[in-house]
Write an enzyme that holds these catalytic residues in place. Structure first.
Site, short mmCIF file in Angstrom:
data_model
loop_
_atom_site.label_atom_id
_atom_site.label_comp_id
_atom_site.label_asym_id
_atom_site.label_seq_id
_atom_site.Cartn_x
_atom_site.Cartn_y
_atom_site.Cartn_z
NE ARG A 148 -3.97 -0.45 0.68
CZ ARG A 148 -5.16 -0.91 0.98
NH1 ARG A 148 -5.90 -0.32 1.84
NH2 ARG A 148 -5.62 -1.99 0.39
NE ARG B 5 -7.34 5.44 3.47
CZ ARG B 5 -8.12 4.68 4.22
NH1 ARG B 5 -9.28 5.14 4.62
NH2 ARG B 5 -7.72 3.48 4.60
NE ARG C 108 -10.01 7.94 -1.96
CZ ARG C 108 -11.28 8.15 -1.72
NH1 ARG C 108 -11.98 8.88 -2.56
NH2 ARG C 108 -11.85 7.68 -0.65
CG ASP D 178 -9.66 -2.70 -3.61
OD1 ASP D 178 -9.00 -2.08 -2.76
OD2 ASP D 178 -10.42 -3.65 -3.32
CE1 TYR E 182 -12.99 -7.18 2.71
CE2 TYR E 182 -11.36 -8.57 1.64
CZ TYR E 182 -11.67 -7.56 2.52
OH TYR E 182 -10.69 -6.93 3.22
O1 CP3 Z 1 -0.18 1.01 -3.35
C1 CP3 Z 1 -1.09 0.19 -3.15
O2 CP3 Z 1 -0.90 -0.89 -2.57
C2 CP3 Z 1 -2.45 0.57 -3.61
C3 CP3 Z 1 -3.18 -0.44 -4.38
C4 CP3 Z 1 -4.10 -1.31 -3.55
C5 CP3 Z 1 -5.39 -0.92 -3.05
N1 CP3 Z 1 -5.97 -2.03 -2.51
C6 CP3 Z 1 -6.01 0.42 -3.12
C7 CP3 Z 1 -6.86 0.83 -1.97
C8 CP3 Z 1 -3.91 -2.66 -3.24
C9 CP3 Z 1 -2.70 -3.53 -3.51
C10 CP3 Z 1 -5.11 -3.09 -2.60
C11 CP3 Z 1 -5.33 -4.49 -2.18
C12 CP3 Z 1 -6.42 -4.79 -1.24
N2 CP3 Z 1 -7.67 -4.31 -1.24
C13 CP3 Z 1 -6.33 -5.77 -0.23
C14 CP3 Z 1 -5.14 -6.65 0.03
C15 CP3 Z 1 -4.08 -5.91 0.72
C16 CP3 Z 1 -4.18 -5.98 2.20
O3 CP3 Z 1 -4.24 -4.90 2.79
O4 CP3 Z 1 -4.13 -7.08 2.75
C17 CP3 Z 1 -7.56 -5.80 0.43
C18 CP3 Z 1 -7.90 -6.67 1.61
C19 CP3 Z 1 -8.42 -4.87 -0.22
C20 CP3 Z 1 -9.83 -4.56 0.08
C21 CP3 Z 1 -9.92 -3.20 0.62
N3 CP3 Z 1 -9.76 -2.05 -0.14
C22 CP3 Z 1 -10.20 -2.82 1.95
C23 CP3 Z 1 -10.40 -3.77 3.10
C24 CP3 Z 1 -10.20 -1.42 1.98
C25 CP3 Z 1 -10.56 -0.55 3.15
C26 CP3 Z 1 -9.47 -0.51 4.14
C27 CP3 Z 1 -8.78 0.81 4.07
O5 CP3 Z 1 -7.54 0.85 4.03
O6 CP3 Z 1 -9.52 1.80 4.06
C28 CP3 Z 1 -9.88 -0.95 0.69
C29 CP3 Z 1 -9.77 0.46 0.27
C30 CP3 Z 1 -8.51 0.85 -0.46
N4 CP3 Z 1 -7.98 0.18 -1.53
C31 CP3 Z 1 -7.71 2.00 -0.19
C32 CP3 Z 1 -6.67 1.99 -1.13
C33 CP3 Z 1 -5.57 3.01 -1.29
C34 CP3 Z 1 -7.94 3.05 0.90
C35 CP3 Z 1 -9.22 3.77 0.78
C36 CP3 Z 1 -9.32 5.00 -0.07
O7 CP3 Z 1 -8.41 5.48 -0.79
O8 CP3 Z 1 -10.41 5.57 0.01
#
Ligand code: CP3
Length: 346
Positions: free
Chosen positions: A23, A27, A36, A72, A154
């Site tokens: 990640r 954020r 964003r 994602d 999920y």
């Molecule tokens: O640089 C990066 O890694 C960004 C790319 C990326 C995102 N999601 C963007 C994102 C990657 C590799 C993911 C994978 C992802 N998504 C996983 C596996 C990674 C891990 O953490 O184990 C999972 C479980 C998800 C599902 C997911 N997406 C969740 C549970 C959430 C909410 C949790 C949170 O951090 O808010 C997201 C949202 C998400 N996906 C964000 C980002 C940058 C943050 C929210 C936002 O920008 O509004």
């Protein structure tokens, strides 16, 4: 190939340990938050120009050796016929979670083409990083997909979960439906990964973030077979696979049986212990606790170098965190860790 990241995935010799961060575009980073402000998470994912820009900015700002495509895990749910959204502060919400065999039978697996926007973004990132960097190294480009268990959790729970009660009820209670769900996920994930590889991904990371919720027996019985098929199908596309889970220390030897080239380690197991457990025929990635990024820099540097020393110069180590960077993390600390890894000499 002259990418130390890809070479390390294949356990080949490298001039220094490669580094990137789970990640890394998120954020905690002001540049990401600026994007964003004008776009939702899904808009960024589905617009190749913006997804590529976010990917490139994070990799260049941090000075890392690999860029993970901004996307994602849950994107394949849409072509499968499941609606979801990201609710601010709550994470993903699936509107009608799947709880029955009929719902699983109705899931579509024939629309992976709809995910091509991710491949288009990878093409842009790949073009941007085509030239070697000043140190002669080619930046690695990482595509990614979710693993069947983590995606299923999920789809069934409808969002994040603490105890995975619904997912495990289905897993234990209807073996045929569970197997069909695992099969359907593998069926759509293979062409999705292939699009990413054809677009220029050098490596595919498979996120099984929540596999650590399973006992060894349940992992082996309900998850390992489908995951192994997926890992091997991706490897047949000609790229190394990184297989990542959290809370996975007891599962690691079993996760290794998928045949993945690299296993992601979380911070709960020291690198040297993991390497002893796993043997020398698999690479490892990790494993700084992401919350250590909030520590004073002397503590942070100590923990960073401890991980590098703990690998003792063995081939096949990629420095990373044990899980994703969280909001509020000081960007300068992330940059400092990347710099210390680059300067470290065993
Ligand atoms: O640089 C990066 O890694 C960004 C790319 C990326 C995102 N999601 C963007 C994102 C990657 C590799 C993911 C994978 C992802 N998504 C996983 C596996 C990674 C891990 O953490 O184990 C999972 C479980 C998800 C599902 C997911 N997406 C969740 C549970 C959430 C909410 C949790 C949170 O951090 O808010 C997201 C949202 C998400 N996906 C964000 C980002 C940058 C943050 C929210 C936002 O920008 O509004």
């Amino acid at each position: 190939m002259s990418s130390r990241f890809v070479r390390a995935c294949l356990r080949q010799s490298v001039d220094r340990t490669p580094v990137w961060f789970l990640r890394q575009a998120g954020r905690y980073m002001p540049e990401y938050m600026a994007v964003r402000k004008h776009h939702s998470l899904l808009e960024i994912c589905r617009t190749p120009e913006i997804a590529a820009e976010v990917t490139i900015t994070a990799a260049e700002r941090l000075g890392v050796d690999a860029a993970i495509i901004f996307a994602d895990l849950l994107l394949p749910l849409t072509p499968m016929g499941l609606d979801f959204e990201f609710v601010n502060g709550e994470g993903p919400v699936v509107h009608t979670p799947i709880r029955s065999a009929d719902q699983i039978a109705a899931l579509r697996t024939d629309r992976a083409e709809e995910l091509q926007y991710v491949a288009r973004a990878i093409e842009k990132v790949s073009a941007h990083f085509a030239a070697p960097r000043p140190d002669g190294d080619e930046l690695g480009i990482i595509g990614f997909i979710g693993a069947p268990f983590t995606l299923a959790s999920y789809m069934i729970e409808g969002g994040g979960s603490r105890n995975y009660i619904e997912a495990k009820k289905l897993m234990y209670g209807d073996r045929a439906a569970w197997n069909l769900l695992m099969d359907k996920l593998v069926t759509i994930l293979i062409p999705y990964a292939k699009q990413q590889v054809e677009a220029g991904a050098d490596v595919i990371q498979i996120f099984d973030s929540w596999a650590g919720a399973l006992s060894v027996s349940d992992y082996r019985e309900y998850v390992l077979p489908a995951t192994t098929r997926l890992v091997q199908a991706v490897q047949a596309m000609g790229v190394p696979v990184i297989y990542f889970g959290v809370d996975s220390a007891s599962l690691l030897p079993h996760m290794k049986q998928t045949g993945a080239d690299v296993l992601g380690l979380d911070w709960r197991i020291p690198v040297d212990e993991a390497r002893t457990l796993l043997g020398s025929n698999v690479a490892v990635q990790g494993n700084l606790d992401p919350i250590t990024l909030f520590a004073p820099q002397d503590v942070l540097k100590q923990r960073t170098e401890e991980i590098l020393r703990s690998n003792a110069g063995q081939p096949g180590h990629i420095f990373n965190l044990g899980h994703g960077i969280v909001p509020g993390t000081p960007v300068e600390n992330v940059i400092a860790v990347a710099e210390w890894v680059k300067q470290f000499q065993i």
